[in-house]
Write a protein that holds these residues in place. Structure first.
Motif, PDB file in Angstrom:
ATOM      1  N   PHE A 196      -4.544   5.351  10.919  1.00 12.52           N
ATOM      2  CA  PHE A 196      -3.042   4.494  10.665  1.00 12.52           C
ATOM      3  C   PHE A 196      -2.393   5.218  10.236  1.00 12.52           C
ATOM      4  CE2 PHE A 196      -6.426   1.557  12.480  1.00 12.52           C
ATOM      5  CZ  PHE A 196      -6.011   0.934  12.970  1.00 12.52           C
ATOM      6  N   GLU A 197      -1.110   5.764  10.663  1.00  9.98           N
ATOM      7  CA  GLU A 197      -0.277   6.243   9.545  1.00  9.98           C
ATOM      8  C   GLU A 197       0.948   4.427   9.321  1.00  9.98           C
ATOM      9  OE1 GLU A 197       1.276   8.762  12.925  1.00  9.98           O
ATOM     10  OE2 GLU A 197       0.238  10.402  11.992  1.00  9.98           O
ATOM     11  N   LYS A 198       1.423   4.178   8.805  1.00 11.49           N
ATOM     12  CA  LYS A 198       3.084   3.331   8.004  1.00 11.49           C
ATOM     13  C   LYS A 198       4.270   3.803   8.259  1.00 11.49           C
ATOM     14  CE  LYS A 198       3.239   2.881   3.773  1.00 11.49           C
ATOM     15  NZ  LYS A 198       3.050   2.353   2.863  1.00 11.49           N
ATOM     16  N   LEU A 199       4.689   3.396   8.976  1.00 13.61           N
ATOM     17  CA  LEU A 199       6.047   3.667   9.681  1.00 13.61           C
ATOM     18  C   LEU A 199       6.806   2.699   9.575  1.00 13.61           C
ATOM     19  CD1 LEU A 199       5.074   5.327  13.063  1.00 13.61           C
ATOM     20  CD2 LEU A 199       6.042   6.476  10.963  1.00 13.61           C
ATOM     21  N   ASN A 200       8.018   2.288   9.047  1.00 10.67           N
ATOM     22  CA  ASN A 200       9.084   0.971   8.559  1.00 10.67           C
ATOM     23  C   ASN A 200       7.909  -0.295   8.340  1.00 10.67           C
ATOM     24  OD1 ASN A 200      11.115   2.604   9.753  1.00 10.67           O
ATOM     25  ND2 ASN A 200      10.522   1.895  11.277  1.00 10.67           N
ATOM     26  N   ASP A 201       7.015   0.180   7.385  1.00 13.04           N
ATOM     27  CA  ASP A 201       6.009  -1.399   6.839  1.00 13.04           C
ATOM     28  C   ASP A 201       5.649  -1.706   8.292  1.00 13.04           C
ATOM     29  OD1 ASP A 201       6.924  -0.991   3.946  1.00 13.04           O
ATOM     30  OD2 ASP A 201       8.416  -2.116   4.513  1.00 13.04           O
ATOM     31  N   GLU A 202       5.155  -0.976   9.052  1.00 12.30           N
ATOM     32  CA  GLU A 202       3.973  -1.250  10.078  1.00 12.30           C
ATOM     33  C   GLU A 202       3.157   0.028  10.390  1.00 12.30           C
ATOM     34  OE1 GLU A 202       5.538  -3.263  13.480  1.00 12.30           O
ATOM     35  OE2 GLU A 202       7.098  -4.175  12.049  1.00 12.30           O
ATOM     36  N   TRP A 203       1.375  -0.694  10.629  1.00  9.51           N
ATOM     37  CA  TRP A 203       0.838   0.243  10.680  1.00  9.51           C
ATOM     38  C   TRP A 203       0.379   0.359  12.039  1.00  9.51           C
ATOM     39  CZ3 TRP A 203      -0.691   2.651   6.876  1.00  9.51           C
ATOM     40  CH2 TRP A 203      -1.670   1.974   5.362  1.00  9.51           C
ATOM     41  N   TYR A 204       0.809   1.265  12.405  1.00  5.82           N
ATOM     42  CA  TYR A 204       0.928   2.245  14.582  1.00  5.82           C
ATOM     43  C   TYR A 204      -0.719   3.361  14.502  1.00  5.82           C
ATOM     44  CZ  TYR A 204       5.560   0.424  14.531  1.00  5.82           C
ATOM     45  OH  TYR A 204       6.205  -0.584  14.652  1.00  5.82           O
ATOM     46  N   PHE A 205      -1.467   2.795  15.094  1.00  5.37           N
ATOM     47  CA  PHE A 205      -2.933   3.579  15.241  1.00  5.37           C
ATOM     48  C   PHE A 205      -2.130   5.574  15.362  1.00  5.37           C
ATOM     49  CE2 PHE A 205      -5.892   5.310  18.160  1.00  5.37           C
ATOM     50  CZ  PHE A 205      -6.972   5.413  17.306  1.00  5.37           C
ATOM     51  N   ALA A 206      -3.207   6.055  15.026  1.00  5.80           N
ATOM     52  CA  ALA A 206      -2.452   7.298  15.271  1.00  5.80           C
ATOM     53  C   ALA A 206      -3.569   8.696  15.960  1.00  5.80           C
ATOM     54  CB  ALA A 206      -3.043   8.728  14.151  1.00  5.80           C
ATOM     55  N   PHE A 207      -2.667   8.954  17.094  1.00  3.81           N
ATOM     56  CA  PHE A 207      -4.329   9.626  18.254  1.00  3.81           C
ATOM     57  C   PHE A 207      -4.625  10.832  17.513  1.00  3.81           C
ATOM     58  CE2 PHE A 207      -1.725   5.881  20.453  1.00  3.81           C
ATOM     59  CZ  PHE A 207      -3.006   6.078  20.753  1.00  3.81           C
ATOM     60  N   TYR A 267       0.984  -1.629  -0.348  1.00  2.00           N
ATOM     61  CA  TYR A 267       0.382   0.155  -0.143  1.00  2.00           C
ATOM     62  C   TYR A 267       0.979   1.434  -0.023  1.00  2.00           C
ATOM     63  CZ  TYR A 267      -3.797   2.803   0.942  1.00  2.00           C
ATOM     64  OH  TYR A 267      -5.294   3.774   1.032  1.00  2.00           O
ATOM     65  N   GLY A 268       0.521   2.203  -1.390  1.00  2.00           N
ATOM     66  CA  GLY A 268       1.261   3.305  -1.246  1.00  2.00           C
ATOM     67  C   GLY A 268       1.585   4.379   0.154  1.00  2.00           C
ATOM     68  N   ALA A 269      -0.194   4.773  -0.007  1.00  2.00           N
ATOM     69  CA  ALA A 269       0.157   5.793   1.469  1.00  2.00           C
ATOM     70  C   ALA A 269       0.329   5.737   1.973  1.00  2.00           C
ATOM     71  CB  ALA A 269      -1.710   6.255   0.907  1.00  2.00           C
ATOM     72  N   ALA A 270       0.695   6.642   3.368  1.00  2.00           N
ATOM     73  CA  ALA A 270       1.702   6.637   4.402  1.00  2.00           C
ATOM     74  C   ALA A 270       0.467   6.138   5.534  1.00  2.00           C
ATOM     75  CB  ALA A 270       2.386   7.665   4.886  1.00  2.00           C
ATOM     76  N   THR A 271      -0.784   7.257   5.620  1.00  2.62           N
ATOM     77  CA  THR A 271      -1.625   7.088   6.282  1.00  2.62           C
ATOM     78  C   THR A 271      -2.603   6.395   5.120  1.00  2.62           C
ATOM     79  OG1 THR A 271      -1.021   9.226   6.688  1.00  2.62           O
ATOM     80  CG2 THR A 271      -3.375   9.046   7.451  1.00  2.62           C
ATOM     81  N   VAL A 272      -3.409   6.161   6.296  1.00  6.09           N
ATOM     82  CA  VAL A 272      -4.723   5.258   5.997  1.00  6.09           C
ATOM     83  C   VAL A 272      -5.558   5.330   7.069  1.00  6.09           C
ATOM     84  CG1 VAL A 272      -4.555   2.929   6.382  1.00  6.09           C
ATOM     85  CG2 VAL A 272      -6.333   3.174   5.147  1.00  6.09           C
ATOM     86  N   THR A 273      -7.607   5.671   6.680  1.00  5.11           N
ATOM     87  CA  THR A 273      -8.600   5.790   7.474  1.00  5.11           C
ATOM     88  C   THR A 273      -9.197   4.392   7.929  1.00  5.11           C
ATOM     89  OG1 THR A 273      -7.770   8.486   7.664  1.00  5.11           O
ATOM     90  CG2 THR A 273     -10.287   7.161   8.492  1.00  5.11           C
ATOM     91  N   VAL A 274     -10.009   4.108   8.210  1.00  2.00           N
ATOM     92  CA  VAL A 274     -10.720   2.859   8.357  1.00  2.00           C
ATOM     93  C   VAL A 274     -12.185   3.307   8.768  1.00  2.00           C
ATOM     94  CG1 VAL A 274     -10.739   0.469   8.979  1.00  2.00           C
ATOM     95  CG2 VAL A 274      -8.722   1.032   7.974  1.00  2.00           C
TER      96      VAL A 274
END
Length: 50
Positions: free
Chosen positions: A39-50, A23-30
């Protein structure tokens, strides 16, 4: 909202995430119901964005 429901909603959101390496984008909203989880992508892993 109860803690159990929050946990269930977060689990549903995580299951909907695309694969971070393809997935190319750095941020995704579900969306889960009427709730949005970002969620934000850092080092090919998703992290919940507060």
């Amino acid at each position: 909202m109860t803690e159990n429901l929050k946990t269930e909603n977060m689990a549903k959101a995580i299951k909907q995430l695309p694969k971070p390496k393809t997935y190319g984008a750095a941020t995704v909203t579900v969306l889960v119901g009427k709730l949005k989880y970002t969620f934000e992508k850092l080092n090919d892993e998703w992290y919940f964005a507060f």
